[in-house]
Design an enzyme around this catalytic site. Sequence first.
Site, PDB file in Angstrom:
ATOM      1  N   SER A 167       0.735  -1.274   0.034  1.00 49.01           N
ATOM      2  CA  SER A 167      -0.019  -0.002  -0.183  1.00 49.01           C
ATOM      3  C   SER A 167       0.861   1.225  -0.091  1.00 49.01           C
ATOM      4  O   SER A 167       1.684   1.472  -0.809  1.00 49.01           O
ATOM      5  CB  SER A 167      -1.059  -0.152   1.108  1.00 49.01           C
ATOM      6  OG  SER A 167      -2.090   0.966   1.298  1.00 49.01           O
ATOM      7  N   ASP A 271      -9.865  -4.240  -4.932  1.00 50.71           N
ATOM      8  CA  ASP A 271      -9.060  -3.213  -4.454  1.00 50.71           C
ATOM      9  C   ASP A 271      -9.610  -1.856  -5.086  1.00 50.71           C
ATOM     10  O   ASP A 271      -9.430  -1.641  -6.471  1.00 50.71           O
ATOM     11  CB  ASP A 271      -7.629  -3.346  -4.523  1.00 50.71           C
ATOM     12  CG  ASP A 271      -6.813  -2.123  -3.803  1.00 50.71           C
ATOM     13  OD1 ASP A 271      -7.395  -1.227  -3.244  1.00 50.71           O
ATOM     14  OD2 ASP A 271      -5.560  -2.723  -3.949  1.00 50.71           O
ATOM     15  N   HIS A 301      -8.325  -4.755  -0.884  1.00 54.36           N
ATOM     16  CA  HIS A 301      -7.161  -4.137  -0.333  1.00 54.36           C
ATOM     17  C   HIS A 301      -6.588  -4.685   0.889  1.00 54.36           C
ATOM     18  O   HIS A 301      -7.260  -4.612   1.959  1.00 54.36           O
ATOM     19  CB  HIS A 301      -7.220  -2.471  -0.324  1.00 54.36           C
ATOM     20  CG  HIS A 301      -5.986  -1.688   0.000  1.00 54.36           C
ATOM     21  ND1 HIS A 301      -5.211  -1.612  -1.103  1.00 54.36           N
ATOM     22  CD2 HIS A 301      -5.519  -1.251   0.976  1.00 54.36           C
ATOM     23  CE1 HIS A 301      -4.039  -0.831  -0.818  1.00 54.36           C
ATOM     24  NE2 HIS A 301      -4.304  -0.591   0.696  1.00 54.36           N
TER      25      HIS A 301
END
Length: 331
Positions: A167, A271, A301
């Site tokens: 991320s 995501d 995610h």
Amino acid sequence: MGDVTAAAPPSPDKSTNLFMQIVVHPDGTITRPFVPDAPPSATGPVLSRDVPLDASLATSLRLYLPNPASPPPPPTSKLPVILYFHGGGFVLFSTGSVFYHASCEAMAAAVPAIVVSLDYRLAPEHRLPAAYDDAASAVLWLRDAAAGDPWIAAHGDLSRCFVMGSSSGGNMALNAGVRACRGLDLGPAAVRGLVLHQPYLGGVARTPSEEKSGDDAVLPLEANDKLWSLALPAGADRDHEFSNPAKSMAAAAAAALTGLPRCLVTGSDGDPLIDRQRELVAWLRGHGVEVVAKTDFAGSHAAELFVKETADELFAAVRAFVSGAGDVVHS
């Protein structure tokens, strides 16, 4: 060893979303939600310990080593070294956050590798590029200090270093890779590749996957916008080079990406950032970077933090990439 499911946050739900619980006060300071920390471990299948990076900035590294005394027998060759940057939108979490600690333990055992996780400065107290500077310092630690670390000296192969992030950490890994490849001699270390897992990217114009993410359980659009507003330099919008490099660095991309090592880019179809990640793959390949693209994982995610099967799939992709077996054609 930490179990990614046992240490995971509750099953994703927007009503309990940690990012949505960030309170922004009128003076720009924030109150963060409580997230339990796990201490380093001196026993078990994977050992861990903390070492300082820059005491003046309160940054540190947590090293994870598959326990040489635990079954199965340790490998006969030395282990690759993965420098890892955790996620959290540049605003939340640390190396000790229970789910990231468990994930690093699991990855160290699964690859296997020595994992070096960076505890970096967070926004908004330290807006970007502070986290990038800390990541660059961690890369320099591989050059300047890693060889003197007893675990790496005994068990690590500094000629096989990889820079990885999840991320926001994936965003940091890209930035660190660009910095490290601008003629910087890292000997005795050598960065052989970047692993960009669900890299956190943005832009002013919404992508289709962002547009439909209003009620996403893990990264709802409101939280996404909040994180960028807290992390980017004051006054910057989401087309800044830190969030939208493909747009803002268009003229300088050829020079910036020259010499970048091969990259593994992973993403999941559920995501909100998946469109950005696939755009990143195209942008990198368009500038001559060798990319292994696996952007068709199922799930949300950060699903690897709370779904064991997803974690296993990610670690298998990392293992193949580190061993040199990853391909360059999947998308």
